[in-house]
Design an enzyme around this catalytic site. Structure first.
Site, PDB file in Angstrom:
ATOM      1  N   THR A   4      23.682  25.905  41.740  1.00 36.31           N
ATOM      2  CA  THR A   4      23.157  25.474  41.990  1.00 36.31           C
ATOM      3  C   THR A   4      24.556  25.580  42.603  1.00 36.31           C
ATOM      4  O   THR A   4      24.374  23.937  43.906  1.00 36.31           O
ATOM      5  CB  THR A   4      23.861  24.631  40.970  1.00 36.31           C
ATOM      6  OG1 THR A   4      25.138  24.827  39.785  1.00 36.31           O
ATOM      7  CG2 THR A   4      22.840  24.168  40.301  1.00 36.31           C
ATOM      8  N   HIS A   5      25.010  26.423  43.351  1.00 38.79           N
ATOM      9  CA  HIS A   5      26.085  26.528  44.193  1.00 38.79           C
ATOM     10  C   HIS A   5      25.662  27.067  45.628  1.00 38.79           C
ATOM     11  O   HIS A   5      26.060  26.413  46.930  1.00 38.79           O
ATOM     12  CB  HIS A   5      27.540  27.225  44.164  1.00 38.79           C
ATOM     13  CG  HIS A   5      28.927  26.519  42.959  1.00 38.79           C
ATOM     14  ND1 HIS A   5      28.214  26.707  41.427  1.00 38.79           N
ATOM     15  CD2 HIS A   5      30.006  25.960  43.078  1.00 38.79           C
ATOM     16  CE1 HIS A   5      28.961  26.285  41.205  1.00 38.79           C
ATOM     17  NE2 HIS A   5      30.648  25.695  41.706  1.00 38.79           N
ATOM     18  N   TYR A  25      30.940  30.584  35.050  1.00 38.43           N
ATOM     19  CA  TYR A  25      30.090  30.814  33.857  1.00 38.43           C
ATOM     20  C   TYR A  25      29.347  32.629  34.262  1.00 38.43           C
ATOM     21  O   TYR A  25      28.792  32.815  33.372  1.00 38.43           O
ATOM     22  CB  TYR A  25      29.157  29.885  33.350  1.00 38.43           C
ATOM     23  CG  TYR A  25      29.448  28.717  32.484  1.00 38.43           C
ATOM     24  CD1 TYR A  25      30.852  28.316  32.563  1.00 38.43           C
ATOM     25  CD2 TYR A  25      27.968  28.216  31.709  1.00 38.43           C
ATOM     26  CE1 TYR A  25      31.101  27.596  31.488  1.00 38.43           C
ATOM     27  CE2 TYR A  25      28.905  26.954  31.167  1.00 38.43           C
ATOM     28  CZ  TYR A  25      30.528  26.968  31.345  1.00 38.43           C
ATOM     29  OH  TYR A  25      30.775  25.342  30.284  1.00 38.43           O
ATOM     30  N   GLY A  26      29.224  32.777  35.237  1.00 44.18           N
ATOM     31  CA  GLY A  26      28.623  33.717  35.774  1.00 44.18           C
ATOM     32  C   GLY A  26      28.704  35.547  34.576  1.00 44.18           C
ATOM     33  O   GLY A  26      28.002  36.738  35.183  1.00 44.18           O
ATOM     34  N   ASN A  67      22.637  28.033  36.526  1.00 42.23           N
ATOM     35  CA  ASN A  67      22.009  28.627  36.702  1.00 42.23           C
ATOM     36  C   ASN A  67      21.817  29.824  34.995  1.00 42.23           C
ATOM     37  O   ASN A  67      21.253  29.767  34.026  1.00 42.23           O
ATOM     38  CB  ASN A  67      21.215  29.823  37.599  1.00 42.23           C
ATOM     39  CG  ASN A  67      19.941  29.091  38.551  1.00 42.23           C
ATOM     40  OD1 ASN A  67      19.121  29.260  38.157  1.00 42.23           O
ATOM     41  ND2 ASN A  67      20.878  27.938  38.976  1.00 42.23           N
ATOM     42  N   GLU A 118      33.092  26.765  46.709  1.00 42.29           N
ATOM     43  CA  GLU A 118      34.234  26.020  45.929  1.00 42.29           C
ATOM     44  C   GLU A 118      35.700  25.592  46.659  1.00 42.29           C
ATOM     45  O   GLU A 118      36.536  25.112  46.705  1.00 42.29           O
ATOM     46  CB  GLU A 118      34.767  25.906  44.380  1.00 42.29           C
ATOM     47  CG  GLU A 118      33.547  26.440  43.377  1.00 42.29           C
ATOM     48  CD  GLU A 118      33.590  26.373  42.086  1.00 42.29           C
ATOM     49  OE1 GLU A 118      35.377  25.734  41.890  1.00 42.29           O
ATOM     50  OE2 GLU A 118      33.141  25.725  41.048  1.00 42.29           O
ATOM     51  N   SER A 128      28.865  24.657  35.004  1.00 44.45           N
ATOM     52  CA  SER A 128      30.338  25.096  35.005  1.00 44.45           C
ATOM     53  C   SER A 128      31.295  24.391  36.007  1.00 44.45           C
ATOM     54  O   SER A 128      32.678  25.133  35.433  1.00 44.45           O
ATOM     55  CB  SER A 128      29.910  26.170  34.822  1.00 44.45           C
ATOM     56  OG  SER A 128      29.409  26.376  36.004  1.00 44.45           O
TER      57      SER A 128
END
Length: 279
Positions: A193-194, A50-51, A82, A160, A19
């Site tokens: 993945t962050h 996306y979460g 994920n 981010e 994402s």
């Protein structure tokens, strides 16, 4: 497939998508563990995160990205997100005729192997926790396991923004993780993945008795096994002048490039913006 066709296919790149920038932690592990492989990476920076999106929207976005990656003649696809792995992977597996894997099963398998007391925590986005996919997969393989999920929506923007080691991140992490500490988990899956970018913060708060599972590492290991089994592993390093890694985004290429260069040892020369809605 004849030998020449097999060689052509094995020399094709691997498609990786996320994402946004979080999937770069998966790309980094692929670079480390499979140095002969080329990568085409797409980060959906215009539509991150996306979460907090619906299943239907995540499936739609994932299909568009897969169609784009197929135009790049990839030999396999890694869904390095994920939320997309939870909601879109099963759909994509039915629609794509090349190997495609997500980041959930490999991390879950490792957690099952390393837990000592059967209490496994999962921190992830709201979408991943809401899907229940980690709990379902773990309990299908270990019915005695207790799986406790905790949505941590603020971790993605903190990562981010580059606030990996910051008092704000520490404070938010303590608030999120306290209830997992209180129930006595001994294993914690970094289910976004962050999150490996703040692994040291999470580890410090959870304490040395809790094993952290990084699905990015486990997914790269799973990809290597899959490529070997299918005969698609590249047997030699691409020649000089070959572009090993290509990066595409849906927005904010300069910001993406800056972030990528902060976590990848390979210098990102450019990231190209594409109109993903066209796919």
């Amino acid at each position: 497939m004849c030998e020449n066709e097999q060689e052509v296919w094995s020399n094709r790149p691997i498609g990786v998508f996320d994402s946004g920038v979080g999937g770069l932690t998966v790309a980094r592990e692929i670079m480390r563990q499979l140095p002969n492989e080329r990568i085409v990476y797409f980060g959906d920076t215009a539509r991150v995160p996306y979460g907090n999106k619906s299943r239907e929207t995540i499936v739609k976005f994932s299909r568009q990205i897969v169609r784009f990656l197929q135009t790049q003649k990839v030999k396999a696809i890694v869904v390095a997100c994920n939320s997309a792995s939870a909601y879109a992977l099963e759909v994509l597996e039915q629609e794509v005729d090349i190997p495609i894997i997500g980041v959930i099963k490999s991390g879950a398998r490792t957690a099952i192997q390393v837990t000592r007391n059967g209490k496994i925590g999962v921190i992830a986005t709201e979408a991943t926790i809401g899907s229940g996919i980690y709990k379902r997969y773990i309990q299908e393989n270990n019915a005695e396991a207790t799986v406790l999920g905790k949505a941590c929506p603020l971790f993605v923007p903190l990562v981010e923004e580059g606030l990996w080691e910051d008092p704000v991140t520490d404070e938010i992490a303590k608030r999120y993780l306290t209830e997992l500490i209180d129930v006595g988990i001994d294993t914690l899956i970094l289910g976004c993945t962050h999150y490996p970018m703040i692994r040291s913060t999470v580890g410090r708060i959870m304490g040395s008795d809790v094993t952290l599972v990084n699905p990015a590492y486990e997914t790269a290991h799973e990809l290597k096994r899959l490529l070997q089994e299918t005969g698609l592993e590249s047997s030699h390093r691409p020649g000089l002048g070959t572009e090993l890694y290509r990066f595409f985004v849906s927005d904010a290429a300069d910001k993406f490039q800056k972030f990528a260069n902060s976590i990848l040892t390979y210098g990102i020369l450019s990231a190209k913006v594409i109109n993903i809605e066209a796919y």
